[in-house]
Motif scaffolding. Structure first.
Motif, PDB file in Angstrom:
ATOM      1  N   SER A 147      -4.066 -34.883 -19.800  1.00 26.89           N
ATOM      2  CA  SER A 147      -3.841 -35.382 -21.159  1.00 26.89           C
ATOM      3  C   SER A 147      -3.059 -36.693 -21.148  1.00 26.89           C
ATOM      4  O   SER A 147      -3.346 -37.599 -21.931  1.00 26.89           O
ATOM      5  N   ILE A 148      -2.071 -36.812 -20.243  1.00 27.76           N
ATOM      6  CA  ILE A 148      -1.271 -38.042 -20.170  1.00 27.76           C
ATOM      7  C   ILE A 148      -2.108 -39.194 -19.625  1.00 27.76           C
ATOM      8  O   ILE A 148      -2.116 -40.302 -20.178  1.00 27.76           O
ATOM      9  N   VAL A 151      -4.936 -40.134 -22.274  1.00 29.38           N
ATOM     10  CA  VAL A 151      -4.566 -40.968 -23.420  1.00 29.38           C
ATOM     11  C   VAL A 151      -4.353 -42.413 -22.979  1.00 29.38           C
ATOM     12  O   VAL A 151      -4.681 -43.351 -23.720  1.00 29.38           O
ATOM     13  N   TRP A 168      -0.186 -39.429 -28.076  1.00 32.03           N
ATOM     14  CA  TRP A 168      -0.596 -38.281 -27.265  1.00 32.03           C
ATOM     15  C   TRP A 168      -1.098 -37.128 -28.128  1.00 32.03           C
ATOM     16  O   TRP A 168      -2.124 -36.525 -27.822  1.00 32.03           O
ATOM     17  N   THR A 169      -0.383 -36.803 -29.203  1.00 28.26           N
ATOM     18  CA  THR A 169      -0.803 -35.686 -30.048  1.00 28.26           C
ATOM     19  C   THR A 169      -2.142 -35.970 -30.726  1.00 28.26           C
ATOM     20  O   THR A 169      -2.958 -35.061 -30.906  1.00 28.26           O
ATOM     21  N   TYR A 171      -4.465 -37.835 -29.377  1.00 29.60           N
ATOM     22  CA  TYR A 171      -5.492 -37.797 -28.336  1.00 29.60           C
ATOM     23  C   TYR A 171      -5.908 -36.375 -28.008  1.00 29.60           C
ATOM     24  O   TYR A 171      -7.096 -36.087 -27.828  1.00 29.60           O
TER      25      TYR A 171
END
Length: 224
Positions: A147-148, A151, A168-169, A171
């Protein structure tokens, strides 16, 4: 050395194959990444620079998290779920965590049993589920890494197209993130289901993933 290689053949063989595949992925990925940069009118980068990009990181981590999810689900689900005739399943009467005697814990432990299998309390409870817990932790860590990196890679593409980056949220709620995740999850789940049912009727002589060649199709939990 020869004994060490023989005793650790599966780990060493698959570990070496993993490094070869990862190297091949990096080489092909670098070429594809540079082709995209050239198409977008940007300068190309070197191989070592590519290894530090979010594009490479997300491609690697999204595959790792799906593999660890597969093993985590398989390890926990097969405590309760059975498949008659499959060596991938426990015997039909053994659904559930089984008795202390069957699992050789506590007073039923053997002298050479792991120490935490002989003790009670929290240590035994944790050790009894340690394989699944570690697989779950590896899945969550690789999912977080995906996820990191994802994004960052997504925002790089956004900036190349002169569009605003996302947080991030945002994405992890996006179609890009879930498309990357689900396309790997479905393939892993299909592979497990295929292995479970095909091993009922098909054989591979000498493999512990197969029943003995002459075993009946209905034999469950029997390995060759």
């Amino acid at each position: 050395m020869r004994r060490f290689v023989r005793d650790n053949g599966i780990t060493l063989g698959f570990g070496f194959a993993f490094l070869l595949a990862l190297t091949g992925q990096a080489i092909a990925g670098c070429a594809e990444f540079n082709n995209q940069l050239a198409t977008d009118g940007f300068a190309q980068i070197g191989f070592l620079d590519y290894l530090t990009t979010s594009d490479f990181a997300v491609d690697v981590s999204e595959n790792w998290q799906s593999e660890y999810l597969q093993f985590f689900l398989y390890i926990f689900a097969t405590v309760w779920l059975l498949q008659r005739g499959s060596p991938e399943s426990k015997e039909m009467q053994k659904a559930g965590p089984e008795s202390d005697e069957d699992q050789r814990v506590g007073e039923h432990a053997a002298p050479d049993s792991p120490r935490w299998a002989r003790v009670g309390g929290v240590r035994q409870a944790v050790f009894s589920r340690s394989l699944g817990l570690v697989m779950a932790a590896l899945f969550l860590l690789s999912w977080l890494a995906q996820s990191i990196a994802g994004v960052a890679a997504y925002n790089e593409q956004q900036l190349r197209q002169l569009q605003a980056p996302v947080g991030w949220t945002q994405y992890i709620a996006s179609a890009d993130f879930w498309s990357r995740s689900l396309q790997n999850w479905q393939s892993e789940l299909l592979a497990v289901a295929s292995m479970a049912i095909l091993s009922v009727y098909l054989r591979q002589r000498g493999s512990p993933e197969s029943k003995p060649v002459g075993a009946p199709h209905t034999s469950t939990g029997v390995e060759g």
